[in-house]
Scaffold this motif. Structure first.
Motif, short mmCIF file in Angstrom:
data_model
loop_
_atom_site.label_atom_id
_atom_site.label_comp_id
_atom_site.label_asym_id
_atom_site.label_seq_id
_atom_site.Cartn_x
_atom_site.Cartn_y
_atom_site.Cartn_z
N LEU A 167 -8.15 1.04 1.03
CA LEU A 167 -7.52 -0.27 0.84
C LEU A 167 -6.02 -0.13 0.65
CD1 LEU A 167 -7.94 -3.29 0.62
CD2 LEU A 167 -8.44 -2.97 -1.80
N LEU A 168 -5.59 0.85 -0.12
CA LEU A 168 -4.16 1.06 -0.34
C LEU A 168 -3.45 1.38 0.97
CD1 LEU A 168 -1.95 1.13 -2.47
CD2 LEU A 168 -2.46 3.54 -2.83
N ASP A 169 -4.08 2.19 1.82
CA ASP A 169 -3.49 2.47 3.14
C ASP A 169 -3.33 1.19 3.95
OD1 ASP A 169 -3.27 5.17 2.64
OD2 ASP A 169 -5.15 5.69 3.67
N GLN A 170 -4.34 0.31 3.88
CA GLN A 170 -4.26 -0.95 4.62
C GLN A 170 -3.17 -1.85 4.05
OE1 GLN A 170 -8.24 -2.47 4.27
NE2 GLN A 170 -9.04 -1.15 5.90
N ILE A 171 -3.07 -1.91 2.74
CA ILE A 171 -2.06 -2.75 2.09
C ILE A 171 -0.66 -2.25 2.41
CG2 ILE A 171 -1.09 -3.39 -0.16
CD1 ILE A 171 -4.00 -3.66 -1.13
N ASP A 172 -0.49 -0.93 2.48
CA ASP A 172 0.82 -0.37 2.81
C ASP A 172 1.33 -0.86 4.17
OD1 ASP A 172 1.16 1.00 0.45
OD2 ASP A 172 0.45 2.92 1.25
N ARG A 173 0.40 -1.22 5.05
CA ARG A 173 0.78 -1.67 6.38
C ARG A 173 0.94 -3.19 6.47
NH1 ARG A 173 -3.93 0.48 8.91
NH2 ARG A 173 -4.33 2.00 7.32
N MET A 174 0.71 -3.89 5.38
CA MET A 174 0.78 -5.36 5.36
C MET A 174 2.14 -5.85 4.86
SD MET A 174 -2.71 -6.35 3.47
CE MET A 174 -4.22 -6.60 4.33
N ASN A 175 2.46 -7.06 5.27
CA ASN A 175 3.61 -7.76 4.70
C ASN A 175 3.06 -8.68 3.61
OD1 ASN A 175 5.59 -6.70 6.43
ND2 ASN A 175 4.99 -8.14 8.03
N LEU A 176 3.32 -8.32 2.36
CA LEU A 176 2.76 -9.07 1.24
C LEU A 176 3.76 -10.07 0.68
CD1 LEU A 176 1.05 -6.15 -0.70
CD2 LEU A 176 -0.04 -7.81 0.81
N LEU A 177 3.24 -11.20 0.26
CA LEU A 177 4.05 -12.19 -0.46
C LEU A 177 4.16 -11.76 -1.91
CD1 LEU A 177 2.37 -15.43 0.93
CD2 LEU A 177 4.54 -14.42 1.66
N GLU A 178 5.14 -12.28 -2.60
CA GLU A 178 5.32 -11.98 -4.03
C GLU A 178 4.06 -12.35 -4.81
OE1 GLU A 178 6.96 -10.50 -7.47
OE2 GLU A 178 7.68 -10.27 -5.41
N SER A 179 3.42 -13.47 -4.45
CA SER A 179 2.21 -13.88 -5.16
C SER A 179 1.08 -12.88 -4.96
CB SER A 179 1.77 -15.28 -4.71
OG SER A 179 1.48 -15.29 -3.32
N ASP A 180 1.02 -12.25 -3.78
CA ASP A 180 0.01 -11.21 -3.54
C ASP A 180 0.25 -10.00 -4.44
OD1 ASP A 180 -1.18 -12.71 -1.46
OD2 ASP A 180 0.22 -11.87 0.01
N VAL A 181 1.51 -9.61 -4.55
CA VAL A 181 1.87 -8.47 -5.39
C VAL A 181 1.53 -8.78 -6.85
CG1 VAL A 181 3.78 -7.04 -6.22
CG2 VAL A 181 3.65 -7.67 -3.80
N GLU A 182 1.82 -9.98 -7.28
CA GLU A 182 1.53 -10.37 -8.66
C GLU A 182 0.02 -10.32 -8.93
OE1 GLU A 182 3.41 -14.17 -9.05
OE2 GLU A 182 5.42 -13.28 -9.21
N ARG A 183 -0.79 -10.77 -7.96
CA ARG A 183 -2.25 -10.71 -8.13
C ARG A 183 -2.73 -9.27 -8.23
NH1 ARG A 183 -3.58 -13.97 -3.44
NH2 ARG A 183 -4.85 -12.19 -2.92
N LEU A 184 -2.17 -8.38 -7.41
CA LEU A 184 -2.55 -6.97 -7.47
C LEU A 184 -2.14 -6.35 -8.81
CD1 LEU A 184 -1.60 -5.82 -3.87
CD2 LEU A 184 -3.90 -5.94 -4.83
N GLU A 185 -0.96 -6.70 -9.28
CA GLU A 185 -0.52 -6.19 -10.58
C GLU A 185 -1.42 -6.69 -11.71
OE1 GLU A 185 3.55 -7.47 -10.61
OE2 GLU A 185 4.25 -5.58 -9.73
#
Length: 71
Positions: free
Chosen positions: A30-48
């Motif tokens: 999953l981390l490999d897949q996320i590294d290839r994505m363009n994430l929004l700030e809200s996505d990053v906040e949810r992951l945190e």
């Protein structure tokens, strides 16, 4: 998520790694897949937030030490 993966050596030391091996493998994929994505700030906040929740659930066991900030 990287923070969670960094706990793997500690879990191995405490004999817990076999219980979480499949989950760590899935997190790596999953981390490999996320590294290839363009994430929004809200996505990053949810992951945190999810990481903080996971780490807080581990803390009461007394087996994990010093939580890290997700980068």
């Amino acid at each position: 998520m990287q923070t969670i993966l960094e706990l793997e050596p500690q879990m191995h030391t405490h004999g817990l790694e076999p219980f979480f091996a499949r989950e760590f493998s899935a997190l790596r994929v999953l981390l490999d897949q996320i590294d290839r994505m363009n994430l929004l700030e809200s996505d990053v906040e949810r992951l945190e937030s999810a990481t903080a929740t996971f780490l807080s659930e581990l803390r009461p066991s007394g087996r994990m030490i010093s939580p890290r900030v997700l980068q």
